[in-house]
Motif scaffolding. Structure first.
Motif, mmCIF file in Angstrom:
data_model
loop_
_atom_site.group_PDB
_atom_site.id
_atom_site.type_symbol
_atom_site.label_atom_id
_atom_site.label_comp_id
_atom_site.label_asym_id
_atom_site.label_seq_id
_atom_site.Cartn_x
_atom_site.Cartn_y
_atom_site.Cartn_z
ATOM 1 N N LYS A 79 -5.817 -7.145 -13.746
ATOM 2 C CA LYS A 79 -4.488 -7.297 -13.126
ATOM 3 C C LYS A 79 -4.546 -7.092 -11.622
ATOM 4 C CE LYS A 79 -2.720 -5.246 -17.378
ATOM 5 N NZ LYS A 79 -3.721 -4.199 -17.698
ATOM 6 N N LEU A 80 -3.769 -7.914 -10.951
ATOM 7 C CA LEU A 80 -3.632 -7.848 -9.495
ATOM 8 C C LEU A 80 -2.648 -6.732 -9.146
ATOM 9 C CD1 LEU A 80 -4.113 -9.537 -6.725
ATOM 10 C CD2 LEU A 80 -1.826 -10.453 -7.212
ATOM 11 N N TRP A 81 -3.087 -5.778 -8.307
ATOM 12 C CA TRP A 81 -2.206 -4.647 -7.996
ATOM 13 C C TRP A 81 -1.159 -5.035 -6.936
ATOM 14 C CZ3 TRP A 81 0.109 -1.079 -10.153
ATOM 15 C CH2 TRP A 81 0.701 -0.009 -9.461
ATOM 16 N N ASN A 82 -0.090 -4.237 -6.907
ATOM 17 C CA ASN A 82 1.093 -4.514 -6.082
ATOM 18 C C ASN A 82 0.824 -4.581 -4.577
ATOM 19 O OD1 ASN A 82 1.995 -3.973 -8.641
ATOM 20 N ND2 ASN A 82 3.232 -2.197 -8.113
ATOM 21 N N THR A 83 -0.256 -3.924 -4.129
ATOM 22 C CA THR A 83 -0.584 -3.948 -2.690
ATOM 23 C C THR A 83 -1.350 -5.225 -2.310
ATOM 24 O OG1 THR A 83 -2.568 -2.698 -3.242
ATOM 25 C CG2 THR A 83 -0.677 -1.443 -2.417
ATOM 26 N N LYS A 84 -1.621 -6.072 -3.306
ATOM 27 C CA LYS A 84 -2.442 -7.272 -3.067
ATOM 28 C C LYS A 84 -1.651 -8.559 -3.313
ATOM 29 C CE LYS A 84 -5.800 -4.514 -2.149
ATOM 30 N NZ LYS A 84 -6.232 -4.357 -0.731
ATOM 31 N N HIS A 85 -0.342 -8.479 -3.208
ATOM 32 C CA HIS A 85 0.498 -9.656 -3.472
ATOM 33 C C HIS A 85 0.508 -10.668 -2.342
ATOM 34 C CE1 HIS A 85 3.343 -8.477 -7.016
ATOM 35 N NE2 HIS A 85 2.131 -8.011 -7.211
ATOM 36 N N HIS A 86 0.195 -10.236 -1.130
ATOM 37 C CA HIS A 86 0.221 -11.201 -0.030
ATOM 38 C C HIS A 86 -0.784 -12.308 -0.344
ATOM 39 C CE1 HIS A 86 -0.220 -13.034 3.891
ATOM 40 N NE2 HIS A 86 0.891 -12.410 4.258
ATOM 41 N N SER A 104 -18.615 -12.930 -13.652
ATOM 42 C CA SER A 104 -18.468 -14.067 -12.736
ATOM 43 C C SER A 104 -17.103 -14.728 -12.884
ATOM 44 C CB SER A 104 -19.580 -15.091 -12.965
ATOM 45 O OG SER A 104 -19.500 -15.593 -14.284
ATOM 46 N N TYR A 105 -16.418 -14.443 -13.995
ATOM 47 C CA TYR A 105 -15.037 -14.922 -14.151
ATOM 48 C C TYR A 105 -14.263 -13.972 -15.063
ATOM 49 C CZ TYR A 105 -16.256 -16.581 -18.853
ATOM 50 O OH TYR A 105 -16.644 -16.630 -20.168
ATOM 51 N N LEU A 106 -12.941 -14.012 -14.939
ATOM 52 C CA LEU A 106 -12.056 -13.292 -15.870
ATOM 53 C C LEU A 106 -11.473 -14.305 -16.834
ATOM 54 C CD1 LEU A 106 -9.919 -11.161 -13.372
ATOM 55 C CD2 LEU A 106 -11.706 -10.296 -14.912
ATOM 56 N N ASP A 107 -11.204 -13.875 -18.053
ATOM 57 C CA ASP A 107 -10.498 -14.757 -18.987
ATOM 58 C C ASP A 107 -9.022 -14.837 -18.640
ATOM 59 O OD1 ASP A 107 -12.626 -15.422 -21.114
ATOM 60 O OD2 ASP A 107 -12.870 -13.289 -20.672
ATOM 61 N N LEU A 108 -8.490 -13.749 -18.100
ATOM 62 C CA LEU A 108 -7.057 -13.701 -17.798
ATOM 63 C C LEU A 108 -6.818 -12.720 -16.657
ATOM 64 C CD1 LEU A 108 -4.110 -14.414 -18.578
ATOM 65 C CD2 LEU A 108 -4.218 -12.610 -20.309
ATOM 66 N N TYR A 109 -5.999 -13.145 -15.704
ATOM 67 C CA TYR A 109 -5.646 -12.287 -14.564
ATOM 68 C C TYR A 109 -4.126 -12.233 -14.497
ATOM 69 C CZ TYR A 109 -6.671 -10.251 -9.900
ATOM 70 O OH TYR A 109 -6.833 -9.419 -8.810
ATOM 71 N N LEU A 110 -3.591 -11.022 -14.582
ATOM 72 C CA LEU A 110 -2.138 -10.854 -14.612
ATOM 73 C C LEU A 110 -1.624 -10.302 -13.283
ATOM 74 C CD1 LEU A 110 -1.797 -9.019 -18.081
ATOM 75 C CD2 LEU A 110 -1.747 -11.487 -17.639
ATOM 76 N N VAL A 155 -10.957 -17.366 -12.521
ATOM 77 C CA VAL A 155 -10.247 -16.903 -13.712
ATOM 78 C C VAL A 155 -9.919 -18.110 -14.589
ATOM 79 C CG1 VAL A 155 -9.237 -15.016 -12.343
ATOM 80 C CG2 VAL A 155 -7.865 -17.023 -12.809
ATOM 81 N N LYS A 156 -9.946 -17.899 -15.916
ATOM 82 C CA LYS A 156 -9.661 -19.015 -16.836
ATOM 83 C C LYS A 156 -8.164 -19.250 -16.967
ATOM 84 C CE LYS A 156 -13.958 -19.668 -18.343
ATOM 85 N NZ LYS A 156 -14.716 -20.718 -17.654
ATOM 86 N N ALA A 157 -7.376 -18.178 -16.831
ATOM 87 C CA ALA A 157 -5.921 -18.316 -16.959
ATOM 88 C C ALA A 157 -5.251 -17.188 -16.204
ATOM 89 C CB ALA A 157 -5.510 -18.285 -18.432
ATOM 90 N N ILE A 158 -3.973 -17.383 -15.913
ATOM 91 C CA ILE A 158 -3.200 -16.354 -15.214
ATOM 92 C C ILE A 158 -1.933 -16.052 -16.009
ATOM 93 C CG2 ILE A 158 -4.113 -16.611 -12.871
ATOM 94 C CD1 ILE A 158 -1.977 -18.657 -12.269
ATOM 95 N N GLY A 159 -1.400 -14.864 -15.760
ATOM 96 C CA GLY A 159 -0.215 -14.442 -16.489
ATOM 97 C C GLY A 159 0.518 -13.340 -15.750
ATOM 98 N N LEU A 160 1.469 -12.734 -16.457
ATOM 99 C CA LEU A 160 2.406 -11.797 -15.849
ATOM 100 C C LEU A 160 2.389 -10.475 -16.606
ATOM 101 C CD1 LEU A 160 5.289 -14.407 -15.607
ATOM 102 C CD2 LEU A 160 3.730 -13.713 -13.749
ATOM 103 N N SER A 161 2.888 -9.440 -15.954
ATOM 104 C CA SER A 161 3.084 -8.164 -16.631
ATOM 105 C C SER A 161 4.352 -7.523 -16.075
ATOM 106 C CB SER A 161 1.874 -7.253 -16.409
ATOM 107 O OG SER A 161 2.020 -6.049 -17.126
ATOM 108 N N ASN A 162 5.136 -6.948 -16.943
ATOM 109 C CA ASN A 162 6.383 -6.283 -16.536
ATOM 110 C C ASN A 162 7.396 -7.256 -15.932
ATOM 111 O OD1 ASN A 162 5.585 -3.453 -17.162
ATOM 112 N ND2 ASN A 162 4.016 -3.882 -15.633
#
Ligand code: A2P
Length: 314
Positions: A79-86, A104-110, A155-162
Motif C-alpha cells: 500500500k502507498l502511504w498517505n505522505t506519498k500521494h503527490h 520485481s513486481y507487486l500483484d496489487l498496490y493499494l 504492479v499487476k493491478a491497483i486498488g483502494l483501501s478505506n
C-alpha cells in the motif's frame, strides 16, 4: 470453490491471506515463513507497517528461482502511504516497497487511505498542536500516477483501501485501470452490507482487514469484550467443531469477502487457513450478520484537547 476470488483484472486472489499490520519487525519474518510453509499464497503488506524489509527477507527465502515457490504462485499486496500521494512521489514509494520486499513486481498496490499527508520521510507529519499536516493532492491525481505503475509493469493491478462508495465512484470516473479491490475494516460487528453491494455492482472485490476484530489494536481498552470471545460465536464454534476465528473467517469467505487475519503465532496462522473443510449453514450466516452493530474499531483519528488528531499507530 471458495479458495480464491477472481478480480476484474483476471487475477485470482486467495480468499485468505496473512495480515502484517502490528506484526513487529522481529516477529514478522517467522510469521511469513510459517504462513508460506503451511499453504498461504497471499501476503498483505504496507509501507506504513514499517516491517516490509523483514517480510522481504522471508519472501526471499521461499520465493523465486531455486526456492520452494515460484513468484507467480504467491500474491503480494502492498500500500502507498498517505505522505506519498503527490504524483511525483508515487513511483519512488512503490520502488522502495519493491526493494524492501525483494520483489520485481507487486500483484496489487493499494492507496492506503483517501487523504494525503504532507510530503516527506515522516510517516505522521504533525503540526505543533499534534494534528496531522494534510496536503491538498486529490486522490484522483494519485490514482492517475498509480496507473503508470501498471503500465510500467511494477504492479499487476491497483486498488483502494478505506474508500467510501462515493469515493470509489469518483475514482471510477477517471480510471483507465479500474480499482480491483477496496480493502476495508469488516467483521461481524461491522458487516459493511451497503459497501459490499456497491463494490459488487462495480466489479470491485472487497478485502476485510481486522477480520477478527483486531484484539491487539494499540488503543484497545483493557477488559473490553472481544469479538473472538462473543458467546454467540463460541456456541457456533462448538457446533462446527472449529475455533471462533475459523467460524468468522469462513463466514467472510462464504459471502465472497477476502480475509487477511493477522497473526505471528504459527499455530494460529495455520488454523486461520483451515476454513475450507466445513460450511456454515445459511441460517448461521444470517445469524452472524445479525451481530452487526456498525461498530468501527479502527478509527484513525482521535479527539485530543478538542482537536481531531491522527493516532500514531495505524
Ligand atoms: P497473535 O498475532 O499474537 O497470534 P486482526 O486480524 O483482526 O487484526 O486480529 C489480529 C489479532 O488476533 C492478533 O492479536 C492475533 O494474535 C490474534 N489472532 C489471530 N488469529 C487468531 C486465532 N486463530 N485465535 C485467537 N487469536 C488470534
Amino acid at each position: 470453490s471458495c479458495t480464491d476470488v477472481t478480480l476484474s483484472s483476471g487475477q485470482r486472489l486467495p480468499a485468505v491471506g496473512l495480515g502484517t499490520w502490528k506484526s513487529s519487525p522481529g516477529q514478522v519474518k517467522q510469521a511469513v515463513l510459517a504462513a508460506l510453509d503451511c499453504g498461504y499464497r497471499h501476503i498483505d503488506c504496507a509501507a506504513a507497517y514499517s516491517n516490509e524489509h523483514e517480510v522481504g527477507e522471508a519472501l526471499a527465502e521461499r520465493v523465486g528461482p531455486g526456492k520452494s515457490l515460484k513468484r507467480e504462485e504467491v500474491f503480494v499486496t502492498s500500500k502507498l502511504w498517505n505522505t506519498k500521494h503527490h504524483p511525483d512521489d508515487v513511483e519512488a514509494a512503490c520502488r522502495k516497497t519493491l526493494s524492501d520486499l525483494e520483489l520485481s513486481y507487486l500483484d496489487l498496490y493499494l492507496m492506503h487511505w483517501p487523504m494525503a499527508f504532507q510530503r516527506g520521510v515522516e510517516l505522521m507529519p504533525r503540526q505543533p498542536d499534534g494534528t496531522v499536516r494534510y496536503a491538498d493532492t486529490h486522490y484522483r491525481d494519485t490514482w492517475v500516477a498509480m496507473e503508470k505503475l501498471v503500465d510500467q509493469g511494477l504492479v499487476k493491478a491497483i486498488g483502494l483501501s478505506n474508500f467510501s462508495a462515493k469515493q470509489i465512484d469518483d475514482i471510477l470516473s477517471v480510471a483507465k485501470h479500474k480499482p480491483v479491490v477496496n480493502q476495508v475494516e469488516c467483521h461481524p460487528y461491522l458487516i459493511q452490507s451497503e459497501l459490499l453491494a456497491h463494490c459488487k455492482s462495480r466489479g470491485v472485490a472487497v478485502t476485510a482487514y481486522s477480520p477478527l476484530g483486531s484484539p491487539d489494536r494499540p488503543w484497545a481498552a483493557p477488559g473490553e469484550p472481544l469479538l473472538l470471545e462473543d458467546p454467540r460465536i463460541l456456541t457456533m464454534a462448538k457446533h462446527y467443531n472449529k475455533t471462533p476465528a475459523q467460524v468468522i473467517i469462513r463466514w467472510q469467505v462464504q459471502r465472497g469477502v477476502i480475509c487477511i487475519p493477522k497473526s505471528v503465532t504459527p499455530s494460529r496462522i495455520k488454523q486461520n487457513l483451515e476454513v475450507f473443510d466445513f460450511e456454515i449453514s445459511e441460517e448461521d450466516v444470517k445469524q452472524i450478520a445479525s451481530f452487526n452493530r456498525n461498530e468501527r474499531l479502527i478509527i484513525p483519528t482521535i479527539e485530543k484537547d478538542g482537536v481531531r488528531v491522527w493516532r500514531d499507530a495505524i
